[in-house]
Write a protein that holds these residues in place. Structure first.
Motif, short mmCIF file in Angstrom:
data_model
loop_
_atom_site.label_atom_id
_atom_site.label_comp_id
_atom_site.label_asym_id
_atom_site.label_seq_id
_atom_site.Cartn_x
_atom_site.Cartn_y
_atom_site.Cartn_z
N GLY A 29 -12.94 15.76 10.91
CA GLY A 29 -14.62 14.71 11.33
C GLY A 29 -14.01 14.32 9.31
N HIS A 52 -12.85 11.05 9.45
CA HIS A 52 -13.03 9.53 10.47
C HIS A 52 -13.46 9.49 8.81
N VAL A 53 -15.25 9.84 8.47
CA VAL A 53 -16.31 9.68 7.87
C VAL A 53 -15.73 8.90 5.87
N THR A 86 -14.07 4.85 8.58
CA THR A 86 -15.08 4.07 7.80
C THR A 86 -14.74 2.77 7.37
N SER A 129 -19.93 -0.65 15.16
CA SER A 129 -19.81 -0.72 15.81
C SER A 129 -21.41 -0.37 16.66
N CYS A 130 -21.80 -0.44 15.07
CA CYS A 130 -23.17 -0.14 14.66
C CYS A 130 -23.63 -1.25 15.75
N PHE A 173 -19.28 5.91 1.98
CA PHE A 173 -19.43 7.16 1.87
C PHE A 173 -17.90 7.64 1.09
N TYR A 203 -25.18 7.28 3.85
CA TYR A 203 -25.93 7.76 4.73
C TYR A 203 -27.15 7.55 4.37
N LEU A 253 -26.99 5.47 7.55
CA LEU A 253 -26.28 6.08 8.82
C LEU A 253 -27.79 6.46 9.02
N MET A 254 -28.67 7.15 7.93
CA MET A 254 -30.07 7.64 9.07
C MET A 254 -30.83 6.40 9.47
N VAL A 291 -29.51 5.54 13.43
CA VAL A 291 -30.07 6.19 14.26
C VAL A 291 -31.22 6.64 14.73
#
Lengths: 236, 62
Positions: free
Chosen positions: A55, A58-59, A63, A71-72, A115, A126, A129-130, A133
């Motif tokens: 995982g 990917h991070v 990215t 994708s955002c 990242f 981060y 991202l927060m 979402v």
């Protein structure tokens, strides 16, 4: 690489289901046998840690790709202008569409974000991202702080076309100083579409958010009709 | 075996997010992976290691 990751993920899933089912069968044993202990080691430590590592690939790696930025929803106007607007004169679109950057187009200019990089860059990643979402952002998004023009210099340093322009020399000296006051954007124009075009309600916003929404002009419509009729004739 | 029940549950939650994220990465799954799955798996691993440490000290191996 992506396919290998997918296969590994499916293998982890299958092995985990089997091991956790077997552990459940042994749930009433008072004393754990060596075999059960080994299953606990694999099912609760080794494979989950492997999944976290995959995982994190990917991070930290995926990215960097421009499609990850795209994708955002909130980044779509920048990415779509860069990738699909053939008439766009923004720096990002010119670099992308002329193939001046071989890969990781977004990350090449925003190397001090995401990242990877410094702790501040990671925290920014981060935080974004927060906010994305939890939908605690407003469009058009605005860049906090100032773009570091040394990111441009990283690629352009030493290139013949760059060095040939005498006006670049004092700019480079200024950029290298502690209190740089010049930005490459001062002379070379916008990097991305203006905030007004990225504001919901603007006529360009609809298709900048989703290029499929671009309306076909009358001229384009005639070209499409001609193409279809030619195609029909050639098939006969 | 009741000892690893919580750990197993945490691993199931962690993997239920991690596996879809590895196969189909996206912003929402990334958020869940970073802020939910990783902490769940980290806690599960630490709890199991703590049990192992307790077992070893109990049998005078450490």
């Amino acid at each position: 690489m992506e396919t290998i990751l997918d296969i590994l993920a499916v293998v982890i899933l299958i092995v985990e289901v089997i091991l956790l089912y077997k552990l459940r069968q042994n749930r009433f044993q008072e004393k754990l046998t060596g075999g059960v202990r080994a299953m606990v080691l694999v099912a609760i430590i080794l494979f989950p840690v492997l999944a976290v590592m995959l995982g994190n690939y990917h991070v930290f790696v995926t990215t960097k790709e421009s499609t990850a930025c795209q994708s955002c929803h909130v980044m779509a106007p920048m990415a779509n202008d860069m990738m699909f607007d053939t008439k766009s004169q923004t720096l990002a679109a010119r670099h992308y569409q002329n193939g001046w950057i071989a890969e990781h187009e977004c990350y090449s200019c925003h190397a001090d974000y995401g990242f990877q990089g410094t702790m501040k860059a990671k925290l920014d990643g981060y935080r974004h991202l927060m906010r994305y979402v939890t939908k605690t952002y407003e469009e058009p998004i605005r860049y906090r702080g100032e773009f570091n023009s040394m990111n441009c210099y990283g690629c352009h340093e030493g290139s013949r076309t760059f060095e040939a322009v005498e006006e670049h020399q004092p700019v480079v000296e200024n950029l290298k100083s502690d209190d740089a006051s010049i930005s490459c954007l001062n002379c070379h124009g916008r990097a991305h579409p203006e905030p007004s075009r990225r504001t919901p309600g603007h006529e360009d916003y609809k298709w900048l958010s989703n290029p499929k929404n671009k309306e076909i002009s009358v001229k384009d419509a005639n070209e499409v009709k001609e193409y279809i009729s030619n195609l029909a004739v050639s098939k006969k | 075996m009741r000892k690893v029940f919580i750990e197993a549950m945490l691993v199931i939650i962690g993997l239920a997010i991690s596996i879809p994220y590895i196969i189909n990465p996206g912003p929402i799954l990334m958020f869940l992976f970073v802020f939910v799955a990783q902490p769940c798996i980290a806690v599960a691993v630490m709890l199991v290691l703590w049990e192992v440490y307790k077992d070893l000290t109990k049998s005078n191996l450490l």
